[in-house]
Design an enzyme around this catalytic site. Sequence first.
Site, mmCIF file in Angstrom:
data_model
loop_
_atom_site.group_PDB
_atom_site.id
_atom_site.type_symbol
_atom_site.label_atom_id
_atom_site.label_comp_id
_atom_site.label_asym_id
_atom_site.label_seq_id
_atom_site.Cartn_x
_atom_site.Cartn_y
_atom_site.Cartn_z
ATOM 1 C CG ASN A 140 7.209 2.500 11.288
ATOM 2 O OD1 ASN A 140 7.500 1.313 11.386
ATOM 3 N ND2 ASN A 140 5.972 2.942 11.401
ATOM 4 C CG HIS A 192 -1.181 0.503 5.355
ATOM 5 N ND1 HIS A 192 -1.939 1.644 5.408
ATOM 6 C CD2 HIS A 192 -0.524 0.427 6.532
ATOM 7 C CE1 HIS A 192 -1.732 2.252 6.568
ATOM 8 N NE2 HIS A 192 -0.873 1.527 7.269
ATOM 9 C CD GLU A 246 1.929 -2.545 2.498
ATOM 10 O OE1 GLU A 246 2.939 -2.688 3.203
ATOM 11 O OE2 GLU A 246 0.778 -2.627 2.941
ATOM 12 C CB SER A 264 3.524 -2.190 6.947
ATOM 13 O OG SER A 264 2.221 -2.720 6.950
ATOM 14 C CG ASP A 307 2.093 1.971 0.412
ATOM 15 O OD1 ASP A 307 3.199 2.355 0.839
ATOM 16 O OD2 ASP A 307 1.070 1.966 1.115
ATOM 17 C CG HIS A 351 7.124 0.061 5.992
ATOM 18 N ND1 HIS A 351 7.386 0.439 7.284
ATOM 19 C CD2 HIS A 351 5.778 0.038 5.871
ATOM 20 C CE1 HIS A 351 6.247 0.610 7.923
ATOM 21 N NE2 HIS A 351 5.253 0.376 7.092
ATOM 22 C CE LYS A 388 4.900 4.123 8.187
ATOM 23 N NZ LYS A 388 3.814 3.753 7.316
HETATM 24 C C1 LIG Z 1 2.333 3.934 7.421
HETATM 25 C C2 LIG Z 1 1.794 3.451 6.148
HETATM 26 C C3 LIG Z 1 0.900 4.230 5.417
HETATM 27 C C4 LIG Z 1 0.302 5.493 5.968
HETATM 28 O O1 LIG Z 1 1.210 6.516 6.045
HETATM 29 P P1 LIG Z 1 0.963 7.693 7.114
HETATM 30 O O2 LIG Z 1 1.791 8.799 6.616
HETATM 31 O O3 LIG Z 1 1.381 7.153 8.431
HETATM 32 O O4 LIG Z 1 -0.509 8.000 7.069
HETATM 33 C C5 LIG Z 1 0.522 3.773 4.166
HETATM 34 N N1 LIG Z 1 0.969 2.605 3.678
HETATM 35 C C6 LIG Z 1 1.804 1.815 4.380
HETATM 36 C C7 LIG Z 1 2.254 0.538 3.796
HETATM 37 C C8 LIG Z 1 2.231 2.213 5.639
HETATM 38 O O5 LIG Z 1 3.016 1.416 6.361
#
Ligand SMILES: *Cc1c(COP(=O)(O)O)cnc(C)c1O
Length: 386
Positions: A42, A128, A171, A175, A200, A203, A234
């Site tokens: 990522n 997620h 999201e 993801s 969220d 990405h 990421k």
């Molecule tokens: C990676 C991810 C998370 C978690 O983030 P981290 O910092 O890796 O704990 C939360 N939501 C989504 C959609 C993700 O892809």
Amino acid sequence: MYADELKKIKEKGLYRSLTAHLPGEGPVIYIDQKPYLSFSSNNYLGLANHPGIIKEGQSALEKYGSGSGSSRLIAGTTPLHAELEQSIARFKKTEAALSFSSGYLANLALMTALPEEGDLLLADRFNHASLMDGCRLSRADFKVFRHKDIDQLGKLLSKKKSGQSAFIVTEGVFSMDGDIAPLPEIVKLAKQFQATLILDDAHGFGVMGSHGRGTAEHFGIESDMEIQMGTLGKAVGVHGAFVAGSHLLIELLINRAKPFIYTTALPAAIPAMCIASLNILASTPSLRAALIKNQDYFCEGLIESGFSIQNHHTPIIPILIGDAEKTVEFSRALFDAGIFIPAIRPPTVPRGTSRLRVSLSALHSQEHIDICLNHLKICGKKFGIL
Ligand SMILES: *Cc1c(COP(=O)(O)O)cnc(C)c1O
């Protein structure tokens, strides 16, 4: 007992194990001393190995030490934590921001600190695991809607009791599918039913929108966003996460969110590196341009080879295989050819939708992508996908 459970996992083709990866040049990784071309990270903009960012981390390590020694509210906040939060708010054009030790914790924080008992909490089915766990932890009345199904979301919202508060959580860029949430429509519904939208953008942040501010920028609806979460591990290439929003939102999270309060603060080197990364990200549009060029080139190549893909113009490109074991074998065959593309299986994705999850980076050259496409074509034929 453990052995029995593990046996069941293996029988379903869902067994997982850890492999150590060593970074090489660009997208090359080393596993057991052998080089592989990686399409699994990522680290979308290639910032995870940037010398300027590492240097900032080194000086903060020397000044502040390796660990923060306590939680944020006790003695774990350094000027660098505060500076990072100001940088994020400035970049996101929000009043304020708060950093978290990880995205997982940020999502648990949002889901447990904001919706209260009796509230309605509506979540996209493909959200997620951290959001889903947060929803289960929350005391709100939690319901799932079909992936990106605006009609169903509207129906669920219309059942909201008078006086009941409602939250929608989605999201921005999903993801495992790399598709984009229909945010303008969701915002419209949220306004119509006076619901609060929680985004969220793990990405989307750093990747989407003409300045990389995320999925809301992509749609031109940043001023409609109330609560945005993003990650710093990421596209930013460091570690941690943030929530951006109003001063009052941030104040409430500081006072109520247990996953913020009861965990050790990030070591100061992390915010130091995040600040440096955000500066680079904001001042180097060529990184995003390189990523977009790679996305387009890769997708064109896949379509030309006969793969049926949905090109959503994000760096996450799933190649659907279906069966979990076949997906693992496909991934293994690519691995033997020096290409690392992970197999994604249940419970990460629904049963029967196992896939190869390609993630592209600004670090990939056209030649890297050509090598990958060539092997995907060979294996695609071998496994009866093409
Ligand atoms: C990676 C991810 C998370 C978690 O983030 P981290 O910092 O890796 O704990 C939360 N939501 C989504 C959609 C993700 O892809």
